[in-house]
Design an enzyme around this catalytic site. Structure first.
Site, short mmCIF file in Angstrom:
data_model
loop_
_atom_site.label_atom_id
_atom_site.label_comp_id
_atom_site.label_asym_id
_atom_site.label_seq_id
_atom_site.Cartn_x
_atom_site.Cartn_y
_atom_site.Cartn_z
N ASP A 131 -4.22 -1.94 -11.08
CA ASP A 131 -3.52 -2.79 -12.05
C ASP A 131 -4.28 -2.84 -13.38
O ASP A 131 -5.50 -2.65 -13.42
CB ASP A 131 -3.41 -4.21 -11.46
CG ASP A 131 -2.32 -5.03 -12.16
OD1 ASP A 131 -1.50 -4.45 -12.90
OD2 ASP A 131 -2.30 -6.26 -11.96
N SER A 171 5.60 -0.45 -7.27
CA SER A 171 6.14 -1.36 -6.26
C SER A 171 7.66 -1.41 -6.33
O SER A 171 8.27 -1.00 -7.33
CB SER A 171 5.58 -2.77 -6.46
OG SER A 171 6.21 -3.40 -7.55
N GLU A 230 9.28 -3.83 -6.82
CA GLU A 230 9.61 -4.78 -7.90
C GLU A 230 9.38 -4.17 -9.28
O GLU A 230 9.83 -4.71 -10.29
CB GLU A 230 8.75 -6.05 -7.76
CG GLU A 230 9.13 -6.93 -6.57
CD GLU A 230 8.72 -6.34 -5.23
OE1 GLU A 230 7.66 -5.67 -5.17
OE2 GLU A 230 9.46 -6.51 -4.24
N ASN A 231 8.67 -3.04 -9.35
CA ASN A 231 8.40 -2.44 -10.66
C ASN A 231 9.65 -1.83 -11.31
O ASN A 231 9.63 -1.49 -12.50
CB ASN A 231 7.29 -1.38 -10.57
CG ASN A 231 5.90 -1.97 -10.38
OD1 ASN A 231 5.04 -1.38 -9.72
ND2 ASN A 231 5.65 -3.15 -10.97
C1 IPE Z 1 1.14 -4.35 -8.48
O1 IPE Z 1 0.94 -4.53 -9.84
C2 IPE Z 1 1.86 -3.07 -8.22
C3 IPE Z 1 1.11 -1.86 -8.51
C4 IPE Z 1 -0.13 -1.78 -8.87
C5 IPE Z 1 1.85 -0.64 -8.34
P1 IPE Z 1 1.96 -5.37 -10.73
O2 IPE Z 1 1.43 -5.34 -12.10
O3 IPE Z 1 3.35 -4.89 -10.51
O4 IPE Z 1 1.82 -6.82 -10.07
P2 IPE Z 1 2.19 -8.25 -10.61
O5 IPE Z 1 3.58 -8.13 -11.22
O6 IPE Z 1 1.17 -8.62 -11.65
O7 IPE Z 1 2.12 -9.13 -9.43
C1 IPE Z 2 -0.48 -0.98 -13.06
O1 IPE Z 2 -0.66 -1.37 -14.37
C2 IPE Z 2 0.46 0.18 -12.93
C3 IPE Z 2 1.76 -0.18 -12.36
C4 IPE Z 2 2.10 -1.33 -11.84
C5 IPE Z 2 2.78 0.85 -12.37
P1 IPE Z 2 0.36 -2.36 -15.09
O2 IPE Z 2 1.40 -1.55 -15.76
O3 IPE Z 2 0.88 -3.37 -14.15
O4 IPE Z 2 -0.60 -3.03 -16.16
P2 IPE Z 2 -0.63 -4.53 -16.64
O5 IPE Z 2 -0.72 -5.41 -15.42
O6 IPE Z 2 0.66 -4.75 -17.39
O7 IPE Z 2 -1.82 -4.63 -17.51
MG MG Z 3 0.23 -5.24 -13.63
#
Ligand code: IPE
Ligand code: IPE
Ligand code: MG
Length: 254
Positions: A28, A73, A75-76
């Site tokens: 993350d 995820s 949810e992404n």
């Molecule tokens: C968790 O990170 C999912 C991945 C690293 C793929 P997110 O950035 O999606 O999590 P939340 O939304 O902060 O919980």
């Molecule tokens: C993790 O980094 C990668 C994925 C969840 C795909 P993020 O994209 O969630 O980075 P932040 O949390 O916005 O900094």
């Molecule tokens: Mg994140």
């Protein structure tokens, strides 16, 4: 190749049998990494892919049994379409580029998560990499893409219910092992250590069943800034923990 004789300095005094066998990582902080530099979020993801490469190579060098990386995820999908499209193409390009290294290091490539929604080009590379690496004997590299733990558990429950309906499963005979064997992770060991970068103290729907007794290690470091040193620190901390699994642990001199 996984080399059991490679021991980094930070782990020199940590007995090998106290190291985790299966490490799972919530990668993350890519967006924050980019934001802090005034760059678009996708630059963070690009740099994040480099970190995946370094961490995978190091875990393989350390001789771990499995590394499971949460890359996308279920949810992404709530993210902007451009960012999703970039991530999916990055996945495809990563597989094309990394396949030779996966083979050189004899890694077994696996995935967790649903295929629907993932572009055909990426899926073709996934299948190619799984097939090419199936007979490898080194570390298992498992990428969780379009993965959500609650959905995985619901899918498993549905499969078991269908088997019961068809008379192939006695509901009274359902145990923890039955459910575990219906999950995407069937046959895989549970993670011993969960690492999360970028400071968030949550699981974000990752391997909820499988991590019932995982040790959790969170660093403020953003994923693109992660180094081998962080991994060694996490393993070192893990080795100091006492895992009790609900029991009383090792007897003390009290
Ligand atoms: C968790 O990170 C999912 C991945 C690293 C793929 P997110 O950035 O999606 O999590 P939340 O939304 O902060 O919980
Ligand atoms: C993790 O980094 C990668 C994925 C969840 C795909 P993020 O994209 O969630 O980075 P932040 O949390 O916005 O900094
Ligand atoms: Mg994140």
């Amino acid at each position: 190749m996984a080399n059991a004789l490679y021991i980094p300095e930070l782990l020199a005094d940590v007995p090998r049998d106290a190291w985790p066998r299966h490490v799972a990582i919530i990668m993350d902080g890519n967006g924050r990494w980019a934001g802090a530099r005034g760059l678009p979020r996708i630059e963070g993801h690009r740099r994040g892919a480099d970190a995946v490469r370094h961490v995978t190579e190091e875990c393989s060098r350390l001789g771990l049994a499995q590394l499971t990386l949460f890359a996308f995820s279920s949810e992404n999908w709530r993210r902007p379409p451009d960012e999703i499209a970039f991530l999916m193409d990055l996945y495809r390009r990563y597989l094309v580029k990394e396949r030779p290294t996966i083979m050189k290091n004899s890694l077994r490539f696996r995935t967790l998560g649903r295929r629907d929604g993932i572009p055909a080009g990426a899926l073709a590379e996934v299948d190619r990499t799984i097939a090419a690496s199936a007979a490898n004997t080194g570390m298992t590299l498992c990428l969780a893409v379009n993965y959500g733990s609650r959905r995985e558990i619901a899918d498993a429950a549905r499969r078991l219910a269908e088997r019961a309906r068809d008379g192939r499963l006695d509901p009274a005979a359902i145990t923890e092992e039955t459910l575990a064997s219906a999950l995407d992770t069937a046959g895989m060991p549970d993670p011993d250590l969960l690492i999360r970068t970028a400071g968030e103290m949550r699981l974000s729907n990752f391997l909820l069943w499988q991590m019932s007794y995982a040790e959790i290690w969170v660093t403020e470091t953003l994923w693109p800034d992660i180094t081998e040193q962080h991994l060694h620190e996490a393993i070192r901390d893990f080795a100091r923990r006492e895992r009790r699994f609900g029991g009383l642990g090792a007897p003390t001199n009290k």
